[in-house]
Enzyme design. Structure first.
Site, mmCIF file in Angstrom:
data_model
loop_
_atom_site.group_PDB
_atom_site.id
_atom_site.type_symbol
_atom_site.label_atom_id
_atom_site.label_comp_id
_atom_site.label_asym_id
_atom_site.label_seq_id
_atom_site.Cartn_x
_atom_site.Cartn_y
_atom_site.Cartn_z
ATOM 1 N N ASP A 210 0.809 -1.227 0.000
ATOM 2 C CA ASP A 210 0.000 0.000 0.000
ATOM 3 C C ASP A 210 0.840 1.275 0.000
ATOM 4 O O ASP A 210 0.448 2.299 0.566
ATOM 5 C CB ASP A 210 -0.963 0.016 1.204
ATOM 6 C CG ASP A 210 -1.874 -1.181 1.200
ATOM 7 O OD1 ASP A 210 -2.209 -1.659 0.098
ATOM 8 O OD2 ASP A 210 -2.246 -1.643 2.290
ATOM 9 N N HIS B 180 -4.859 -1.646 -5.624
ATOM 10 C CA HIS B 180 -4.024 -0.564 -6.161
ATOM 11 C C HIS B 180 -4.932 0.596 -6.573
ATOM 12 O O HIS B 180 -5.698 0.486 -7.529
ATOM 13 C CB HIS B 180 -3.198 -1.068 -7.357
ATOM 14 C CG HIS B 180 -2.159 -2.075 -6.963
ATOM 15 N ND1 HIS B 180 -1.283 -2.643 -7.845
ATOM 16 C CD2 HIS B 180 -1.844 -2.605 -5.752
ATOM 17 C CE1 HIS B 180 -0.485 -3.476 -7.206
ATOM 18 N NE2 HIS B 180 -0.820 -3.478 -5.930
ATOM 19 N N THR B 181 -4.829 1.682 -5.844
ATOM 20 C CA THR B 181 -5.724 2.809 -6.078
ATOM 21 C C THR B 181 -5.171 3.723 -7.157
ATOM 22 O O THR B 181 -3.999 4.099 -7.117
ATOM 23 C CB THR B 181 -5.939 3.614 -4.780
ATOM 24 O OG1 THR B 181 -6.211 2.689 -3.727
ATOM 25 C CG2 THR B 181 -7.077 4.609 -4.918
ATOM 26 N N THR C 63 -5.848 -11.551 3.513
ATOM 27 C CA THR C 63 -6.995 -10.871 2.918
ATOM 28 C C THR C 63 -8.138 -11.864 2.651
ATOM 29 O O THR C 63 -9.186 -11.471 2.152
ATOM 30 C CB THR C 63 -6.591 -10.226 1.579
ATOM 31 O OG1 THR C 63 -6.078 -11.254 0.730
ATOM 32 C CG2 THR C 63 -5.528 -9.156 1.777
ATOM 33 N N ALA D 212 -7.494 -1.098 0.861
ATOM 34 C CA ALA D 212 -8.221 -0.937 -0.405
ATOM 35 C C ALA D 212 -8.950 -2.221 -0.791
ATOM 36 O O ALA D 212 -9.869 -2.205 -1.600
ATOM 37 C CB ALA D 212 -7.253 -0.531 -1.517
ATOM 38 N N GLY E 10 -10.824 -3.074 3.544
ATOM 39 C CA GLY E 10 -11.365 -1.965 4.329
ATOM 40 C C GLY E 10 -10.849 -1.928 5.766
ATOM 41 O O GLY E 10 -11.257 -1.083 6.562
ATOM 42 N N LEU F 15 3.571 12.487 0.821
ATOM 43 C CA LEU F 15 4.291 13.501 1.594
ATOM 44 C C LEU F 15 3.315 14.466 2.258
ATOM 45 O O LEU F 15 3.509 14.890 3.401
ATOM 46 C CB LEU F 15 5.241 14.272 0.664
ATOM 47 C CG LEU F 15 6.124 15.287 1.389
ATOM 48 C CD1 LEU F 15 7.216 14.578 2.190
ATOM 49 C CD2 LEU F 15 6.758 16.287 0.422
ATOM 50 N N VAL G 229 2.107 14.209 -3.775
ATOM 51 C CA VAL G 229 1.588 15.131 -2.753
ATOM 52 C C VAL G 229 0.056 15.141 -2.753
ATOM 53 O O VAL G 229 -0.567 16.082 -2.282
ATOM 54 C CB VAL G 229 2.151 16.559 -2.969
ATOM 55 C CG1 VAL G 229 3.636 16.607 -2.660
ATOM 56 C CG2 VAL G 229 1.896 17.041 -4.404
ATOM 57 N N GLY G 230 -0.525 14.106 -3.299
ATOM 58 C CA GLY G 230 -1.974 13.962 -3.361
ATOM 59 C C GLY G 230 -2.269 12.728 -4.181
ATOM 60 O O GLY G 230 -1.404 12.249 -4.919
HETATM 61 P P1 GDP Z 1 -0.841 0.390 -3.534
HETATM 62 O O1 GDP Z 1 -1.467 -0.875 -3.084
HETATM 63 O O2 GDP Z 1 0.635 0.402 -3.317
HETATM 64 O O3 GDP Z 1 -1.201 0.760 -4.937
HETATM 65 O O4 GDP Z 1 -1.438 1.555 -2.601
HETATM 66 P P2 GDP Z 1 -2.972 1.703 -2.137
HETATM 67 O O5 GDP Z 1 -3.776 2.155 -3.273
HETATM 68 O O6 GDP Z 1 -3.422 0.485 -1.411
HETATM 69 O O7 GDP Z 1 -2.843 2.819 -1.033
HETATM 70 C C1 GDP Z 1 -2.419 4.107 -1.321
HETATM 71 C C2 GDP Z 1 -3.518 5.082 -0.893
HETATM 72 O O8 GDP Z 1 -2.993 6.386 -0.782
HETATM 73 C C3 GDP Z 1 -4.654 5.191 -1.880
HETATM 74 O O9 GDP Z 1 -5.839 5.498 -1.191
HETATM 75 C C4 GDP Z 1 -4.233 6.373 -2.758
HETATM 76 O O10 GDP Z 1 -5.325 7.039 -3.378
HETATM 77 C C5 GDP Z 1 -3.600 7.262 -1.732
HETATM 78 N N1 GDP Z 1 -2.500 8.093 -2.234
HETATM 79 C C6 GDP Z 1 -1.532 7.771 -3.137
HETATM 80 N N2 GDP Z 1 -0.636 8.764 -3.253
HETATM 81 C C7 GDP Z 1 -1.048 9.735 -2.407
HETATM 82 C C8 GDP Z 1 -0.513 11.002 -2.048
HETATM 83 O O11 GDP Z 1 0.525 11.443 -2.516
HETATM 84 N N3 GDP Z 1 -1.213 11.710 -1.110
HETATM 85 C C9 GDP Z 1 -2.358 11.266 -0.543
HETATM 86 N N4 GDP Z 1 -2.967 12.045 0.369
HETATM 87 N N5 GDP Z 1 -2.891 10.082 -0.862
HETATM 88 C C10 GDP Z 1 -2.236 9.328 -1.771
HETATM 89 P P1 IMO Z 2 -1.104 -4.186 -2.248
HETATM 90 O O1 IMO Z 2 -0.632 -4.776 -3.548
HETATM 91 C C1 IMO Z 2 -1.181 -4.605 2.073
HETATM 92 C C2 IMO Z 2 -1.048 -8.710 3.614
HETATM 93 C C3 IMO Z 2 -2.211 -9.242 4.435
HETATM 94 C C4 IMO Z 2 -1.486 -10.237 5.326
HETATM 95 C C5 IMO Z 2 -0.420 -10.821 4.390
HETATM 96 C C6 IMO Z 2 -0.817 -12.133 3.732
HETATM 97 O O2 IMO Z 2 -2.342 -3.393 -2.358
HETATM 98 O O3 IMO Z 2 0.019 -3.452 -1.593
HETATM 99 P P2 IMO Z 2 -2.481 -12.733 1.744
HETATM 100 O O4 IMO Z 2 -3.933 -12.419 1.547
HETATM 101 O O5 IMO Z 2 -1.582 -12.183 0.701
HETATM 102 O O6 IMO Z 2 -2.228 -14.192 1.988
HETATM 103 O O7 IMO Z 2 -2.098 -12.000 3.129
HETATM 104 O O8 IMO Z 2 -0.193 -9.835 3.399
HETATM 105 N N1 IMO Z 2 -1.419 -8.184 2.281
HETATM 106 C C7 IMO Z 2 -1.400 -6.886 1.956
HETATM 107 N N2 IMO Z 2 -1.159 -5.791 2.714
HETATM 108 N N3 IMO Z 2 -1.390 -4.466 0.765
HETATM 109 C C8 IMO Z 2 -1.585 -5.543 -0.025
HETATM 110 O O9 IMO Z 2 -1.572 -5.463 -1.366
HETATM 111 C C9 IMO Z 2 -1.658 -6.824 0.581
HETATM 112 N N4 IMO Z 2 -1.841 -8.094 0.119
HETATM 113 C C10 IMO Z 2 -1.699 -8.903 1.174
HETATM 114 O O10 IMO Z 2 -2.818 -8.210 5.167
HETATM 115 O O11 IMO Z 2 -0.797 -9.546 6.338
HETATM 116 MG MG MG Z 3 -2.931 -1.531 -1.793
#
Ligand code: GDP
Ligand code: IMO
Ligand code: MG
Length: 421
Positions: free
Chosen positions: A13, A41-42, A128, A297, A300, A330, A411-412
């Protein structure tokens, strides 16, 4: 040909989706190389807000081929739902391809994931519950079904009949009802009809991309701290999110990588169980969660939050060989008087500079250095010079710990809320 791997440098994340969405604007091919719909992945761009689980974050560029690679595990039902969600938003999936070698996450994998978690009791992993562990376990044990099997009904039927005894043995261990083979086979045939046109051998396309000197992006899932081999075992996922696995999962030779971008959140978050030394269980942790909207994401769940972990980042840097990093979120730190960075851990009276074994990591305390906050918004920054001096100093320190230059600062959440260096 340039091949850029974009990987999570922490506990997942970090913002990989938004970085890939940005870079994909200039890519010819984007390949997800491991994991399944445990990913969330958001992406926020002109099409709207998407939480992608299986579809590569490059889907928004109609000129890029979006490939779900051989190293991934695919829940066909979840993929079809996601394809509908994306097309309903006006995004074409004509450029989406699934490598025939990807394994299928089937309903019994999900069920077993839940049952195994419950059986672990107080030592559950906090997965998950998307069936990822049981699916990769079947793959390694050679009881898995590849998504390409959907195109060979007779072969699929035989494979299914071959594994049903074993699956039922596992299910009945947990007092769960056995599989209804006919119902599952019929479901698979429905998925076959819906997905078959998208299931191919992706290798010729990847080889063509190499021949024509195209730009390829490899999108990782999760982060190194949850890597099956190098993460905080057993609190890990069942694949390798590190860059070294990207070539295997995508179908490229090991020498193909030209760039590795580590995505690094400006602080730390984790979902699921396991040691997380920088975790803040106080008002500051609450504030990070609140301002950063740190909720999973996919599930929840509230994410555990803490300060930036410099020990973890050095580990990630070594294992991935970052050529550059993207520091995300940031802006979430804009309103803190002081910002901390963990530079080592304390275990009893010893200082620890490396990630120790999980049994020890559970007992360490973080040692922090403190940085002055900048107390002003960074949301409008688009150039390095726009950032406050204290923010630049903080970023320099992160870059130093990661041993790699900063190439992007977000930054957003929106696509253009980015400083490109
Ligand atoms: P990923 O799994 O690595 O793609 O990341 P996630 O999508 O699970 O989590 C990143 C969260 O941070 C999402 O809700 C994005 O919309 C949000 N996000 C990403 N970059 C920024 C940023 O620079 N600032 C803020 N405030 N939110 C961000
Ligand atoms: P993205 O790609 C954050 C975590 C779970 C648990 C461990 C094993 O969005 O960064 P799994 O379901 O893979 O067997 O769970 O890994 N986990 C994540 N944490 N972001 C994810 O994906 C995750 N995918 C699995 O919370 O600790
Ligand atoms: Mg994620």
């Amino acid at each position: 040909m340039t091949v850029t791997a974009v990987v999570g440098a922490q506990w997942g994340d970090e913002g990989k989706g938004r970085v890939v969405d940005y870079l994909a604007q200039k890519a010819d091919m984007v390949i997800r190389f491991q994991g399944g719909d445990n990913a969330g992945h958001t992406v926020v761009n002109s099409y709207g807000l998407f939480k992608l689980h299986l579809i590569p974050s490059g889907i928004f560029n109609p000129n890029a081929q979006a490939i779900i690679g051989a190293g991934t595990v695919v829940n066909p039902g979840a993929l079809l739902d996601e394809m509908k969600l994306v097309t309903d938003a006006g995004v074409s999936v004509d450029n989406l391809w699934i490598d025939r070698r990807a394994h299928m996450v089937l309903p019994y994998h999900r069920e077993l994931d839940g049952l195994q978690e419950t059986a672990r009791g107080g030592r559950s992993i906090g997965t998950t519950k998307r069936g990822i562990g049981p699916c990769y376990a079947d793959k390694a044990a050679r009881h898995g079904l590849q998504i390409g099997d959907l195109q060979h009904p007779k072969w699929l039927r035989e494979r299914l009949e071959g594994v049903v005894g074993r699956i039922n043995f596992a299910l009945t261990q947990y007092d769960a009802p056995p599989l209804d083979l006919e119902a599952l086979y019929n479901q698979l045939m429905e998925w076959s009809e819906a997905l078959s046109p998208r299931i191919i051998d992706t290798l010729p396309r990847i080889q063509d991309a190499q021949r024509w000197d195209k730009e390829i992006l490899l999108e990782g899932q999760l982060g190194v701290m949850r890597d099956l081999d190098w993460g905080i075992y057993p609190y890990v996922t069942s694949s390798n999110p590190t860059a070294s696995a990207a070539c295997i999962g995508a179908g490229l030779p090991a020498t193909a990588l030209t760039r590795v971008i580590g995505v690094v959140k400006a602080y730390s978050t984790a979902v699921g169980a396991g040691p997380f030394p920088v975790e803040l269980l106080d008002a500051e942790g609450e504030k990070l969660r609140d301002v950063g909207q740190e909720f999973g994401a996919t599930t929840g769940r509230p994410r555990r939050c803490g300060w930036f972990d410099g020990v973890a980042i050095k580990y990630a840097a070594w294992l991935n060989g970052f050529t550059g990093i993207a520091v995300t979120k940031l802006d979430v730190l804009d309103d803190f008087d002081e910002i901390k960075i963990c530079v080592c851990y304390k275990y009893g009276d010893q200082l620890v500079n490396q990630i120790p074994e999980t049994a020890v990591l559970e007992q360490v305390e973080p040692v922090y250095e403190t940085w002055e906050g900048w107390k002003q918004t960074t949301r409008g920054a688009r150039k390095w010079e726009h950032l406050p001096k204290q923010a630049r100093l903080f970023l320099h320190r992160i870059s130093e710990l990661a041993g790699a230059p900063i190439q992007f600062i977000s930054v957003g959440p929106e696509r253009d809320e980015l400083v490109v260096r």
